[in-house]
Design a protein around this motif. Structure first.
Motif, PDB file in Angstrom:
ATOM      1  N   GLY A 348     -57.969 -16.017  47.622  1.00 28.71           N
ATOM      2  CA  GLY A 348     -57.127 -16.421  46.509  1.00 28.71           C
ATOM      3  C   GLY A 348     -55.682 -16.574  46.896  1.00 28.71           C
ATOM      4  N   THR A 349     -54.855 -16.728  45.889  1.00 26.38           N
ATOM      5  CA  THR A 349     -53.448 -17.030  46.114  1.00 26.38           C
ATOM      6  C   THR A 349     -52.558 -15.967  45.472  1.00 26.38           C
ATOM      7  OG1 THR A 349     -53.967 -19.393  46.039  1.00 26.38           O
ATOM      8  CG2 THR A 349     -51.647 -18.755  45.807  1.00 26.38           C
ATOM      9  N   VAL A 350     -51.666 -15.402  46.280  1.00 27.65           N
ATOM     10  CA  VAL A 350     -50.644 -14.482  45.799  1.00 27.65           C
ATOM     11  C   VAL A 350     -49.390 -14.761  46.609  1.00 27.65           C
ATOM     12  CG1 VAL A 350     -52.157 -12.631  44.999  1.00 27.65           C
ATOM     13  CG2 VAL A 350     -51.499 -12.732  47.419  1.00 27.65           C
ATOM     14  N   SER A 351     -48.325 -14.059  46.316  1.00 28.10           N
ATOM     15  CA  SER A 351     -47.092 -14.262  47.075  1.00 28.10           C
ATOM     16  C   SER A 351     -47.254 -13.681  48.480  1.00 28.10           C
ATOM     17  CB  SER A 351     -45.916 -13.588  46.362  1.00 28.10           C
ATOM     18  OG  SER A 351     -46.081 -12.183  46.380  1.00 28.10           O
ATOM     19  N   GLU A 352     -46.495 -14.214  49.385  1.00 26.61           N
ATOM     20  CA  GLU A 352     -46.543 -13.729  50.765  1.00 26.61           C
ATOM     21  C   GLU A 352     -46.109 -12.276  50.852  1.00 26.61           C
ATOM     22  OE1 GLU A 352     -47.783 -15.047  53.477  1.00 26.61           O
ATOM     23  OE2 GLU A 352     -48.470 -16.700  52.205  1.00 26.61           O
ATOM     24  N   GLU A 353     -45.151 -11.886  50.033  1.00 24.10           N
ATOM     25  CA  GLU A 353     -44.691 -10.505  50.045  1.00 24.10           C
ATOM     26  C   GLU A 353     -45.817  -9.556  49.635  1.00 24.10           C
ATOM     27  OE1 GLU A 353     -41.049  -7.770  48.199  1.00 24.10           O
ATOM     28  OE2 GLU A 353     -41.416  -9.808  47.451  1.00 24.10           O
ATOM     29  N   PHE A 354     -46.578  -9.974  48.586  1.00 21.51           N
ATOM     30  CA  PHE A 354     -47.700  -9.148  48.141  1.00 21.51           C
ATOM     31  C   PHE A 354     -48.760  -9.077  49.227  1.00 21.51           C
ATOM     32  CE2 PHE A 354     -51.831  -8.546  46.129  1.00 21.51           C
ATOM     33  CZ  PHE A 354     -51.598  -7.437  45.308  1.00 21.51           C
ATOM     34  N   ARG A 355     -48.997 -10.204  49.876  1.00 20.30           N
ATOM     35  CA  ARG A 355     -50.046 -10.204  50.919  1.00 20.30           C
ATOM     36  C   ARG A 355     -49.620  -9.335  52.108  1.00 20.30           C
ATOM     37  NH1 ARG A 355     -51.671 -15.149  50.712  1.00 20.30           N
ATOM     38  NH2 ARG A 355     -53.864 -14.824  50.202  1.00 20.30           N
ATOM     39  N   ARG A 356     -48.321  -9.384  52.498  1.00 18.68           N
ATOM     40  CA  ARG A 356     -47.855  -8.550  53.611  1.00 18.68           C
ATOM     41  C   ARG A 356     -47.953  -7.074  53.251  1.00 18.68           C
ATOM     42  NH1 ARG A 356     -43.765 -12.489  53.980  1.00 18.68           N
ATOM     43  NH2 ARG A 356     -42.338 -11.129  52.822  1.00 18.68           N
ATOM     44  N   THR A 357     -47.565  -6.739  52.017  1.00 10.69           N
ATOM     45  CA  THR A 357     -47.662  -5.345  51.597  1.00 10.69           C
ATOM     46  C   THR A 357     -49.107  -4.873  51.554  1.00 10.69           C
ATOM     47  OG1 THR A 357     -45.704  -5.652  50.201  1.00 10.69           O
ATOM     48  CG2 THR A 357     -47.108  -3.763  49.701  1.00 10.69           C
TER      49      THR A 357
END
Length: 360
Positions: A348-357
């Motif tokens: 799916g799709t989320v913000s890059e910041e959320f994915r890095r965290t």
């Protein structure tokens, strides 16, 4: 003149259609010394005049035939009054060959007969007939008097018929298992039927005003933005309009319609509604069950196509996320050494910041 006065007074005092007819029959018959009179109504289904009630007496055989007779438009004494919309008179009933009652009436000593049409809203709704055992002289003055009586009775019948219609409509609204209220052009509530009152009392704690105080209250109290509602309801061209609203624990499906008078003038909005809480909850359960079934089916299909463990996880994440319309999903593996869950992969799709965290 005396007959005119007595009949007019009797008609004016009458409070029902039957009282009007009986008063006219009795008063005219006695005033002119006629032996018998009867009232006939138009049966729309048969398109014929049928017997309703009578005044005076001829004999039993005549009575039995009268009560079972039917007259088409233009047939017999009453049928001719119906067809011509005018008083019809015969000085010798024996000459009236298409009237089934004439032979019996003649045999019983009846000589003359007259019929008056009763007209309401431009339509003949019935006739009155009278029979006499002696010759009757219908002078122009007497004919005019009978026409006046016919007009007076017709006018009173029309008014009482409208009152009866209004009474029937009111009773239907009062007893209908439908929630209904209406407001005037000032949008103040003018009426609420018993079913609406009963429904609203069940949720009174969630209303901005008590139910017994609603009549005369503006509908503005029910809206956070009354200006929009006022603009909408001010123009009947915006109606009818449907909406589903929630009030406390209940959901209402509203229908707002325009009330228009016979002249085409807008009188105000009428609101009917149905409590649809159970239906909406049932629909939500059905949709949830359908979504669950779809998700399971998609997951099984995806798993059936997977050949590697990673493909299984990817398929499971995508299938469940797509089935429920979710934006993002992730898979976490148990790290035995750390005795903790560690991020493995996502979908799916989320913000890059959320994915890095998440990955960290």
């Amino acid at each position: 003149v005396r007959a005119m006065v007595e009949t007019s007074n009797a008609i004016v005092r009458a409070n029902s259609i039957e009282e009007v007819i009986r008063a006219t029959l009795d008063t005219l018959r006695k005033a002119y010394g006629w032996s018998y009179g009867s009232y006939w109504t138009v049966d729309p289904a048969e398109h014929a005049l049928v017997f309703a009630f009578e005044s005076g007496r001829v004999d039993d055989e005549f009575l039995r035939l009268t009560r079972s007779s039917r007259f088409r438009e233009g047939e017999g004494l009453n049928g001719r009054a119906w067809q011509t919309r005018e008083i019809f008179f015969v000085d010798d009933l024996a000459k009236l060959h298409d009237c089934c009652r004439a032979p019996l009436a003649t045999r019983a000593g009846i000589k003359a007969g007259v019929a008056l049409p009763l007209i309401a809203d431009g339509q003949v709704v019935g006739t009155l007939d009278f029979f006499a055992t002696r010759s009757v002289d219908l002078s122009p003055d007497r004919l005019e008097l009978l026409r006046t009586v016919s007009l007076l009775a017709s006018d009173k019948l029309a008014k009482l018929s409208k009152q009866d219609d209004l009474t029937r409509i009111k009773q239907m609204v009062e007893n209908a298992p439908v929630n209904l209220m209406f407001a005037g052009l000032d949008l103040k509530i003018q009426y609420m039927n018993p079913e609406a009152e009963k429904t609203l009392r069940a949720i009174e704690a969630h209303l901005p005003v008590r139910v017994d105080q609603m009549i005369g209250e503006s509908i503005d109290v029910f809206h956070k933005a009354p200006e929009h509602q006022r603009k909408l309801l001010a123009d009947p061209r915006n109606l009818p309009r449907k909406a589903t609203i929630s009030v406390g624990p209940e959901y209402f499906e509203l229908l707002v319609s325009a009330m228009i008078d016979p002249a085409g003038r807008y009188l105000g909005p009428m609101i009917t509604w149905e409590v649809v809480t159970k239906q909406l909850k049932a629909k939500a359960r059905e949709e949830e069950m359908a979504a669950n079934t779809t998700a399971v089916n998609q997951l099984l299909l995806a798993l059936g196509r997977a050949h590697e463990p990673r493909e299984v996880i990817t398929s499971a994440l995508s299938a469940v996320r797509d089935a429920f319309g979710w934006q993002y999903g992730s898979y976490w593996e148990v790290n035995q050494a750390e005795h903790a869950l560690r991020f493995s992969q996502d979908s799916g799709t989320v913000s890059e910041e959320f994915r890095r965290t998440t990955a960290d």
